[in-house]
Scaffold this motif. Structure first.
Motif, PDB file in Angstrom:
ATOM      1  N   UNK A 174       0.827  -1.204   0.000  1.00 13.39           N
ATOM      2  CA  UNK A 174       0.000   0.000   0.000  1.00 13.39           C
ATOM      3  C   UNK A 174       0.862   1.255   0.000  1.00 13.39           C
ATOM      4  N   UNK A 175       1.910   1.243   0.806  1.00 13.00           N
ATOM      5  CA  UNK A 175       2.741   2.432   0.954  1.00 13.00           C
ATOM      6  C   UNK A 175       3.425   2.867  -0.321  1.00 13.00           C
ATOM      7  N   UNK A 176       3.881   1.904  -1.138  1.00 17.59           N
ATOM      8  CA  UNK A 176       4.609   2.259  -2.364  1.00 17.59           C
ATOM      9  C   UNK A 176       3.720   2.186  -3.595  1.00 17.59           C
ATOM     10  N   UNK A 177       2.455   1.763  -3.423  1.00 17.41           N
ATOM     11  CA  UNK A 177       1.542   1.677  -4.559  1.00 17.41           C
ATOM     12  C   UNK A 177       1.749   0.443  -5.401  1.00 17.41           C
ATOM     13  N   UNK A 178       2.091  -0.690  -4.776  1.00 16.57           N
ATOM     14  CA  UNK A 178       2.284  -1.939  -5.509  1.00 16.57           C
ATOM     15  C   UNK A 178       0.944  -2.534  -5.915  1.00 16.57           C
ATOM     16  N   UNK A 179       0.943  -3.297  -7.000  1.00 21.05           N
ATOM     17  CA  UNK A 179      -0.245  -3.970  -7.517  1.00 21.05           C
ATOM     18  C   UNK A 179       0.059  -5.442  -7.715  1.00 21.05           C
ATOM     19  N   UNK A 180      -0.881  -6.304  -7.363  1.00 17.57           N
ATOM     20  CA  UNK A 180      -0.732  -7.736  -7.604  1.00 17.57           C
ATOM     21  C   UNK A 180      -1.445  -8.081  -8.907  1.00 17.57           C
ATOM     22  N   UNK A 181      -0.687  -8.515  -9.899  1.00 18.05           N
ATOM     23  CA  UNK A 181      -1.221  -8.851 -11.214  1.00 18.05           C
ATOM     24  C   UNK A 181      -1.235 -10.359 -11.392  1.00 18.05           C
ATOM     25  N   UNK A 182      -2.335 -10.875 -11.971  1.00 14.13           N
ATOM     26  CA  UNK A 182      -2.409 -12.314 -12.223  1.00 14.13           C
ATOM     27  C   UNK A 182      -1.378 -12.764 -13.252  1.00 14.13           C
ATOM     28  N   UNK A 183      -0.932 -11.851 -14.080  1.00 13.43           N
ATOM     29  CA  UNK A 183       0.032 -12.192 -15.120  1.00 13.43           C
ATOM     30  C   UNK A 183       1.466 -11.919 -14.701  1.00 13.43           C
ATOM     31  N   UNK A 184       1.689 -10.798 -14.000  1.00 10.33           N
ATOM     32  CA  UNK A 184       3.053 -10.343 -13.758  1.00 10.33           C
ATOM     33  C   UNK A 184       3.489 -10.406 -12.301  1.00 10.33           C
ATOM     34  N   UNK A 185       2.617 -10.838 -11.398  1.00  6.78           N
ATOM     35  CA  UNK A 185       2.998 -10.892  -9.995  1.00  6.78           C
ATOM     36  C   UNK A 185       2.880  -9.533  -9.331  1.00  6.78           C
ATOM     37  N   UNK A 186       3.721  -9.267  -8.343  1.00 12.98           N
ATOM     38  CA  UNK A 186       3.697  -8.000  -7.613  1.00 12.98           C
ATOM     39  C   UNK A 186       4.539  -6.979  -8.375  1.00 12.98           C
ATOM     40  N   UNK A 187       3.907  -5.881  -8.787  1.00  8.02           N
ATOM     41  CA  UNK A 187       4.579  -4.901  -9.638  1.00  8.02           C
ATOM     42  C   UNK A 187       4.376  -3.496  -9.078  1.00  8.02           C
ATOM     43  N   UNK A 188       5.281  -2.594  -9.473  1.00  6.08           N
ATOM     44  CA  UNK A 188       5.213  -1.180  -9.121  1.00  6.08           C
ATOM     45  C   UNK A 188       5.573  -0.360 -10.358  1.00  6.08           C
ATOM     46  N   UNK A 189       5.200   0.903 -10.413  1.00  5.22           N
ATOM     47  CA  UNK A 189       5.681   1.755 -11.510  1.00  5.22           C
ATOM     48  C   UNK A 189       7.205   1.857 -11.466  1.00  5.22           C
ATOM     49  N   UNK A 190       7.839   1.746 -12.606  1.00  7.74           N
ATOM     50  CA  UNK A 190       9.309   1.771 -12.646  1.00  7.74           C
ATOM     51  C   UNK A 190       9.879   3.092 -12.143  1.00  7.74           C
ATOM     52  N   UNK A 191       9.113   4.191 -12.269  1.00  7.65           N
ATOM     53  CA  UNK A 191       9.664   5.467 -11.823  1.00  7.65           C
ATOM     54  C   UNK A 191       9.765   5.553 -10.303  1.00  7.65           C
ATOM     55  N   UNK A 192       9.294   4.519  -9.599  1.00  9.20           N
ATOM     56  CA  UNK A 192       9.487   4.470  -8.149  1.00  9.20           C
ATOM     57  C   UNK A 192      10.968   4.452  -7.795  1.00  9.20           C
ATOM     58  N   UNK A 193      11.805   3.951  -8.719  1.00 13.23           N
ATOM     59  CA  UNK A 193      13.236   3.884  -8.442  1.00 13.23           C
ATOM     60  C   UNK A 193      13.882   5.270  -8.364  1.00 13.23           C
ATOM     61  N   UNK A 194      13.169   6.309  -8.781  1.00  9.31           N
ATOM     62  CA  UNK A 194      13.698   7.663  -8.683  1.00  9.31           C
ATOM     63  C   UNK A 194      13.353   8.339  -7.366  1.00  9.31           C
ATOM     64  N   UNK A 195      12.624   7.650  -6.502  1.00  6.08           N
ATOM     65  CA  UNK A 195      12.221   8.229  -5.223  1.00  6.08           C
ATOM     66  C   UNK A 195      13.422   8.441  -4.318  1.00  6.08           C
ATOM     67  N   UNK A 196      13.309   9.459  -3.473  1.00  5.54           N
ATOM     68  CA  UNK A 196      14.360   9.734  -2.490  1.00  5.54           C
ATOM     69  C   UNK A 196      14.196   8.902  -1.234  1.00  5.54           C
ATOM     70  N   UNK A 197      13.133   8.090  -1.152  1.00  2.00           N
ATOM     71  CA  UNK A 197      12.847   7.334   0.058  1.00  2.00           C
ATOM     72  C   UNK A 197      13.876   6.234   0.293  1.00  2.00           C
ATOM     73  N   UNK A 198      14.031   5.852   1.562  1.00  2.00           N
ATOM     74  CA  UNK A 198      14.918   4.754   1.936  1.00  2.00           C
ATOM     75  C   UNK A 198      14.198   3.819   2.898  1.00  2.00           C
ATOM     76  N   UNK A 199      14.599   2.556   2.860  1.00  2.00           N
ATOM     77  CA  UNK A 199      14.167   1.574   3.851  1.00  2.00           C
ATOM     78  C   UNK A 199      15.327   1.389   4.823  1.00  2.00           C
ATOM     79  N   UNK A 200      15.056   1.495   6.106  1.00  7.03           N
ATOM     80  CA  UNK A 200      16.100   1.386   7.124  1.00  7.03           C
ATOM     81  C   UNK A 200      15.847   0.144   7.983  1.00  7.03           C
ATOM     82  N   UNK A 201      16.768  -0.813   7.916  1.00  2.95           N
ATOM     83  CA  UNK A 201      16.653  -2.076   8.641  1.00  2.95           C
ATOM     84  C   UNK A 201      17.590  -2.036   9.844  1.00  2.95           C
ATOM     85  N   UNK A 202      17.029  -2.070  11.054  1.00  2.59           N
ATOM     86  CA  UNK A 202      17.835  -2.023  12.272  1.00  2.59           C
ATOM     87  C   UNK A 202      17.969  -3.403  12.906  1.00  2.59           C
ATOM     88  N   UNK A 203      19.182  -3.806  13.229  1.00  2.00           N
ATOM     89  CA  UNK A 203      19.460  -5.161  13.704  1.00  2.00           C
ATOM     90  C   UNK A 203      19.967  -5.186  15.140  1.00  2.00           C
TER      91      UNK A 203
END
Length: 518
Positions: free
Chosen positions: A306-335
Motif C-alpha cells: 500500500x505504501x509504495x503503490x504496488x499492484x498484484x497482477x495475475x500475469x506479472x505478480x507483484x509490480x510497481x511503476x518503474x519510476x518508483x526507483x527515482x524516489x528519495x525514500x529509503x528503507x532502514x533495517x535495524x538489527x
C-alpha cells in the motif's frame, strides 16, 4: 667502507619488511558474475534453504556464479554461490539435461567423471532431493579435486546430480557451491553426520586462518561482486562494522543458518520524514544470497504494498511503476537492538525491471511502465533477506565464532583494503549489538510468488503510494551511508489483506542408508 655501509643498510631494510612479506594475509579473493534466470525455475535454480524450504522466485532468480574446475585434467564449471546451503553439487555430463541433444548445461558446464583420473565414488544413488510437485534430483556422493581461483582442495566431497525428473526442459540445470554451516548439509538431517565442506577445507589446508568470509554483491546494475574467504575489505563499506550473534534453531539449539535478529524497520520519505515504523520486532531473519527477493512478515509486506503503490497482477505478480526507483525514500533495517547497526537501502534497490526479451508491461490507468517489486510476504515460511536486501549490505559470515559482521555497502567501489580475519576477531568490528530472535520456522513451504508471462502487456489498475516518498532524484547514491539509530513509534497505514498469487512448493531431502563421508 661507504659501499659496505650501504649494503648493510639495505640488508637491514629487507630484514625489517621480510616478516610482513612472509606473513602475508591468508585471504582467498574471488570475483563472481551475476546471472538472471526468468520464468518458472526448476531444479538447481530452485534451492533448499537451511531450514528445508524450497525457495523459488518465479518472477526471476538472481544467481551469483563462481568459476571452478573439477577433476584431473580440470573440467570447467560455473556454480551458484549460496550462503543458504552447505553442499557442492554438479550436473552430470551424461544426464538427459546435459546431453548433446540438450543445451541446458551449455552455459554453466557439467562434469564427466570418466574423464577425471582423480575421481572417486563414495556412495552411489544416495544423493536424492524430492519435490512435492514430483521433481526429483538423484545422484552420487563423490570426491574429486576442486580448484577455485588460485586455491585448490584435494578430494572434495560433492554431489553428482545424475538424473532429474521434471515438468519441463526449459530452465538451465545449475550446480551449486554452498558455503553455509556443515549442519546444513543434506546428509546431516538424515544421519546426523557431516563432512568438511568447502570453507572447512580452505581452513584445513592453511589457505585461510578462520572459517569466515565476507560478501559484497555490488549494485543491481553491476554484474560482478566479490567474496573474500578469510578476509574483510574495509574499502567496500561505510560507517561501523558491527557484530551480531547468529541465532540458533529454537527447537534443536543448533546453529544451522545465518539467522540474526531484526529489531526495527523504518521508511524515510520526503524531507527525511518517517513514513512508517516498526520497533521491538525481535524477528529472526536469514541472510541468504541464494534467495532473490526479501521476504517480510505478511502484515509488514502488505503495508509496504500500500505504501509504495504496488499492484498484484495475475500475469506479472507483484509490480510497481518503474519510476518508483527515482524516489528519495529509503528503507532502514535495524538489527540486534534499538542502537544496533542500521542498513539504509534506497527504494530503487527493490525495483527490478523485466527482462529485455519480455515487452515491458504498462498500467492502463496511468500508462506508466511496470517493474517487479523486490519485497514479498513470507506467509508461514522463514523470514529471508535475499539479494534485494543484501546488495545494500556488507556482510561478514564468521562460522567459527557464530557471528555476523554487518555494515552499509559502498556499491560500485573501485578501491580495496583487504584485512585478514583472525581466530580472535573480525577486523574493523567496533561493537556487538546483542539481540535475541527465536528461529522457529518449520521451513516446509515455499514462497508466495507468481510466474509472469508476456500476456497482454497491460496491467489493469495502478494505485498511488500511501507514503510521501519524496521528489525524484537523479539516481541512487553510489554509497549507502548508515549509522546507529532507534526506531520510532508505530505508524502503520491501514489496508485490507492483499491476495498473493502463488503455488506453494515444499521440499524434503531424502538420503538412503548411512553415509560414511569422513
Amino acid at each position: 667502507m661507504q659501499t659496505f655501509i650501504a649494503y648493510l643498510l639495505f640488508a637491514f631494510q629487507w630484514l625489517a619488511i621480510l616478516p610482513g612479506i612472509l606473513a602475508s594475509p591468508k585471504v582467498i579473493s574471488l570475483d563472481f558474475d551475476r546471472y538472471e534466470v526468468f520464468g518458472d525455475t526448476k531444479p538447481g535454480l530452485r534451492r533448499r534453504d537451511t531450514s528445508g524450504a524450497d525457495i523459488t522466485n518465479s518472477q526471476g532468480s538472481l544467481l551469483y556464479l563462481l568459476n571452478v574446475t573439477i577433476g584431473t585434467p580440470p573440467q570447467k564449471l560455473s556454480l551458484q554461490l549460496d550462503t543458504g546451503s552447505s553442499d557442492i553439487w554438479l550436473p552430470w555430463a551424461k544426464s538427459s539435461q546435459c546431453s548433446n541433444r540438450n543445451t541446458r548445461c551449455s552455459g554453466s558446464g557439467s562434469f564427466d567423471e570418466t574423464l577425471s583420473s582423480s575421481y572417486q565414488l563414495l556412495q552411489a544413488s544416495t544423493f536424492l532431493i524430492s519435490y512435492v510437485d514430483g521433481t526429483k534430483i538423484r545422484g552420487d556422493y563423490i570426491r574429486d579435486n576442486l580448484a577455485v581461483g588460485s586455491s585448490s582442495v584435494i578430494n572434495m566431497t560433492m554431489g553428482l546430480a545424475k538424473t532429474a525428473s521434471e515438468q519441463d526442459n526449459v530452465s538451465p540445470f545449475q550446480g551449486i557451491i554452498g558455503v553455509g554451516f556443515e549442519t546444513g548439509e543434506a546428509v546431516y538431517a538424515q544421519t546426523g553426520q557431516v563432512y568438511p565442506n568447502i570453507i572447512s577445507q580452505f581452513k584445513a589446508s592453511g589457505a585461510i586462518n578462520t572459517r569466515a568470509y565476507s560478501l559484497w554483491l555490488n549494485s543491481k546494475e553491476n554484474g560482478k561482486g566479490t567474496i573474500l574467504f578469510g578476509g574483510v575489505d574495509t574499502a567496500k563499506y561505510s560507517g561501523d562494522l558491527v557484530s551480531l550473534p547468529i541465532q540458533p534453531d529454537a527447537r534443536t539449539g543448533t546453529v544451522m543458518s545465518f539467522t540474526v535478529a531484526l529489531d526495527n524497520f523504518n521508511v524515510m520519505g520526503a524531507n527525511s520524514q518517517n513514513q512508517y515504523s516498526k520497533s521491538n520486532l525481535s524477528l529472526p531473519v536469514i541472510l541468504d544470497s541464494g534467495t532473490t527477493l526479501t521476504y517480510l512478515p505478511d502484515s509488514m509486506a502488505n503495508d509496504l504494498y500500500t505504501g509504495v503503490g504496488a499492484t498484484v497482477s495475475t500475469t506479472y505478480g507483484v509490480v510497481v511503476p518503474c519510476d518508483l526507483q527515482n524516489s528519495a525514500a529509503t528503507f532502514n533495517f535495524g538489527f540486534g537492538n534499538p542502537n544496533g547497526p542500521v542498513i539504509t537501502a534506497p527504494i530503487a534497490q527493490f525495483v527490478l525491471p523485466f527482462p529485455a526479451d519480455i515487452p515491458a508491461p504498462t498500467f492502463r490507468s496511468t500508462g506508466k511502465v511496470a517493474c517487479r517489486w523486490g519485497i514479498q510476504a513470507a506467509a508461514n515460511r522463514p523470514i529471508l533477506f535475499g539479494d534485494t536486501f543484501l546488495r545494500g549490505a556488507y556482510v561478514v559470515y564468521n562460522l567459527d565464532n557464530n557471528e555476523i559482521g554487518l555494515a552499509n555497502a559502498i556499491v560500485n567501489a573501485t578501491t580495496s583494503n583487504v584485512k585478514e580475519i583472525t581466530a580472535k576477531q573480525i577486523p574493523g568490528i567496533t561493537s556487538t549489538a546483542a539481540g535475541v530472535a527465536k528461529q522457529t520456522a518449520s521451513g516446509l513451504q515455499g514462497p508466495n510468488s507468481a510466474a509472469f508471462s508476456t500476456g497482454s502487456g497491460v496491467i489493469a489498475t495502478a494505485t498511488g503510494p500511501a507514503f510521501n516518498l519524496g521528489s525524484s532524484t537523479a539516481g541512487a547514491s553510489s554509497s549507502n551511508a548508515g549509522g546507529k539509530k532507534s526506531a520510532a513509534g508505530v505508524n502503520s497505514p491501514s489496508m485490507g489483506v492483499v491476495t498473493m498469487l502463488a503455488g506453494v512448493v515444499s521440499i524434503m531431502a531424502i538420503l538412503g542408508g548411512a553415509l560414511l563421508l569422513g
